[in-house]
Design a protein around this motif. Structure first.
Motif, PDB file in Angstrom:
ATOM      1  N   ALA A 180       0.827  -1.209   0.000  1.00 40.70           N
ATOM      2  CA  ALA A 180       0.000   0.000   0.000  1.00 40.70           C
ATOM      3  C   ALA A 180       0.862   1.260   0.000  1.00 40.70           C
ATOM      4  CB  ALA A 180      -0.935  -0.009   1.211  1.00 40.70           C
ATOM      5  N   ALA A 181       1.933   1.261   0.781  1.00 36.29           N
ATOM      6  CA  ALA A 181       2.832   2.424   0.821  1.00 36.29           C
ATOM      7  C   ALA A 181       3.552   2.597  -0.512  1.00 36.29           C
ATOM      8  CB  ALA A 181       3.834   2.273   1.957  1.00 36.29           C
ATOM      9  N   MET A 182       4.022   1.495  -1.081  1.00 38.40           N
ATOM     10  CA  MET A 182       4.719   1.576  -2.366  1.00 38.40           C
ATOM     11  C   MET A 182       3.770   2.027  -3.473  1.00 38.40           C
ATOM     12  SD  MET A 182       7.169  -1.774  -2.108  1.00 38.40           S
ATOM     13  CE  MET A 182       7.867  -1.559  -3.722  1.00 38.40           C
ATOM     14  N   ASP A 183       2.512   1.609  -3.405  1.00 43.53           N
ATOM     15  CA  ASP A 183       1.528   1.998  -4.410  1.00 43.53           C
ATOM     16  C   ASP A 183       1.285   3.496  -4.381  1.00 43.53           C
ATOM     17  OD1 ASP A 183      -0.284   1.315  -6.490  1.00 43.53           O
ATOM     18  OD2 ASP A 183      -1.938   1.603  -5.060  1.00 43.53           O
ATOM     19  N   ARG A 184       1.261   4.088  -3.188  1.00 48.39           N
ATOM     20  CA  ARG A 184       1.065   5.544  -3.063  1.00 48.39           C
ATOM     21  C   ARG A 184       2.238   6.306  -3.675  1.00 48.39           C
ATOM     22  NH1 ARG A 184      -3.356   7.486   0.275  1.00 48.39           N
ATOM     23  NH2 ARG A 184      -4.559   5.587   0.560  1.00 48.39           N
ATOM     24  N   ILE A 185       3.437   5.797  -3.470  1.00 46.80           N
ATOM     25  CA  ILE A 185       4.633   6.492  -3.963  1.00 46.80           C
ATOM     26  C   ILE A 185       4.809   6.291  -5.463  1.00 46.80           C
ATOM     27  CG2 ILE A 185       7.143   6.606  -3.761  1.00 46.80           C
ATOM     28  CD1 ILE A 185       6.806   5.779  -0.844  1.00 46.80           C
ATOM     29  N   ARG A 186       4.440   5.141  -5.969  1.00 42.62           N
ATOM     30  CA  ARG A 186       4.655   4.813  -7.374  1.00 42.62           C
ATOM     31  C   ARG A 186       3.863   5.739  -8.304  1.00 42.62           C
ATOM     32  NH1 ARG A 186       3.937  -1.231  -9.050  1.00 42.62           N
ATOM     33  NH2 ARG A 186       4.714  -1.274  -6.938  1.00 42.62           N
ATOM     34  N   ASP A 187       2.772   6.304  -7.847  1.00 43.65           N
ATOM     35  CA  ASP A 187       1.964   7.203  -8.674  1.00 43.65           C
ATOM     36  C   ASP A 187       2.637   8.544  -8.927  1.00 43.65           C
ATOM     37  OD1 ASP A 187      -0.060   5.356  -8.955  1.00 43.65           O
ATOM     38  OD2 ASP A 187      -1.204   6.112  -7.247  1.00 43.65           O
ATOM     39  N   LEU A 188       3.665   8.890  -8.174  1.00 41.49           N
ATOM     40  CA  LEU A 188       4.326  10.188  -8.311  1.00 41.49           C
ATOM     41  C   LEU A 188       5.306  10.173  -9.482  1.00 41.49           C
ATOM     42  CD1 LEU A 188       5.090  10.849  -4.553  1.00 41.49           C
ATOM     43  CD2 LEU A 188       3.193  11.754  -5.900  1.00 41.49           C
ATOM     44  N   ASP A 189       5.368  11.297 -10.205  1.00 45.93           N
ATOM     45  CA  ASP A 189       6.304  11.425 -11.323  1.00 45.93           C
ATOM     46  C   ASP A 189       7.715  11.666 -10.800  1.00 45.93           C
ATOM     47  OD1 ASP A 189       4.323  11.125 -13.223  1.00 45.93           O
ATOM     48  OD2 ASP A 189       3.887  13.281 -13.281  1.00 45.93           O
ATOM     49  N   GLY A 190       8.694  11.048 -11.436  1.00 52.85           N
ATOM     50  CA  GLY A 190      10.097  11.260 -11.087  1.00 52.85           C
ATOM     51  C   GLY A 190      10.543  10.543  -9.836  1.00 52.85           C
ATOM     52  N   VAL A 191       9.804   9.532  -9.394  1.00 51.56           N
ATOM     53  CA  VAL A 191      10.171   8.805  -8.178  1.00 51.56           C
ATOM     54  C   VAL A 191      10.474   7.356  -8.549  1.00 51.56           C
ATOM     55  CG1 VAL A 191       9.362   7.983  -5.940  1.00 51.56           C
ATOM     56  CG2 VAL A 191       8.795  10.279  -6.689  1.00 51.56           C
ATOM     57  N   ARG A 192      11.639   6.900  -8.109  1.00 46.96           N
ATOM     58  CA  ARG A 192      12.009   5.491  -8.255  1.00 46.96           C
ATOM     59  C   ARG A 192      11.952   4.854  -6.886  1.00 46.96           C
ATOM     60  NH1 ARG A 192      17.629   4.980 -10.850  1.00 46.96           N
ATOM     61  NH2 ARG A 192      18.009   5.610  -8.736  1.00 46.96           N
ATOM     62  N   LEU A 193      11.598   3.587  -6.836  1.00 45.02           N
ATOM     63  CA  LEU A 193      11.461   2.879  -5.570  1.00 45.02           C
ATOM     64  C   LEU A 193      12.572   1.846  -5.409  1.00 45.02           C
ATOM     65  CD1 LEU A 193       7.645   2.200  -5.272  1.00 45.02           C
ATOM     66  CD2 LEU A 193       9.038   3.545  -3.750  1.00 45.02           C
ATOM     67  N   GLY A 194      12.990   1.661  -4.183  1.00 50.10           N
ATOM     68  CA  GLY A 194      13.937   0.617  -3.826  1.00 50.10           C
ATOM     69  C   GLY A 194      13.533   0.020  -2.501  1.00 50.10           C
ATOM     70  N   ILE A 195      13.880  -1.238  -2.291  1.00 51.41           N
ATOM     71  CA  ILE A 195      13.569  -1.906  -1.030  1.00 51.41           C
ATOM     72  C   ILE A 195      14.887  -2.212  -0.329  1.00 51.41           C
ATOM     73  CG2 ILE A 195      12.540  -3.940   0.043  1.00 51.41           C
ATOM     74  CD1 ILE A 195      10.598  -4.045  -2.256  1.00 51.41           C
TER      75      ILE A 195
END
Length: 132
Positions: A112-127
């Protein structure tokens, strides 16, 4: 007429001040390294992965075992997460958000937290993980 023998003064190099400076620089680097390891975020038990790679993180999202969210050191709610991340990112720049989730955190909370962040432009995710 006899001249007195020339008294040659022995030249010596005093290395004590140099040793003091070297120890001061060494102490500075040791203390700054300790500070950098604490700056990663809140203490959580990260999952282990043999394929873990080190990356530069712009922002750190920590999820505790109880499911509490912290952006950096500040607590944040799931509903306000995307707004908080967007406020910390400069427009037009790419940011790396590292998710540091405790091993005991429910999987749904992390997704759920990653889904909220993934919608933002210019943001890459890492675990974040740690090597075994």
């Amino acid at each position: 007429m006899q001249l007195p023998p020339d008294e040659e003064s022995r030249l010596t190099i005093n290395i004590v001040p140099m040793i003091d400076v070297v120890f001061a620089v060494l102490a500075f680097f040791i203390l700054s390294t300790l500070y950098l390891t604490r700056a990663e975020g809140l203490p959580v038990a990260l999952p282990r992965a043999t394929t873990a790679e080190s990356q530069e993180a712009t922002l750190t999202l920590t999820i505790t075992a109880e499911g509490n969210l912290f952006l950096g050191q500040q607590p944040v709610t799931l509903e306000a997460l995307s707004d908080e991340v967007q406020a910390l990112i400069e427009p037009g720049q790419t940011a790396m958000v590292t998710v540091r989730a405790d091993m005991a955190t429910p999987h749904g909370q992390v997704v759920a937290a990653m889904d909220r962040i993934r919608d933002l432009d210019g943001v890459r995710l890492g675990i974040a993980t740690q090597r075994p």
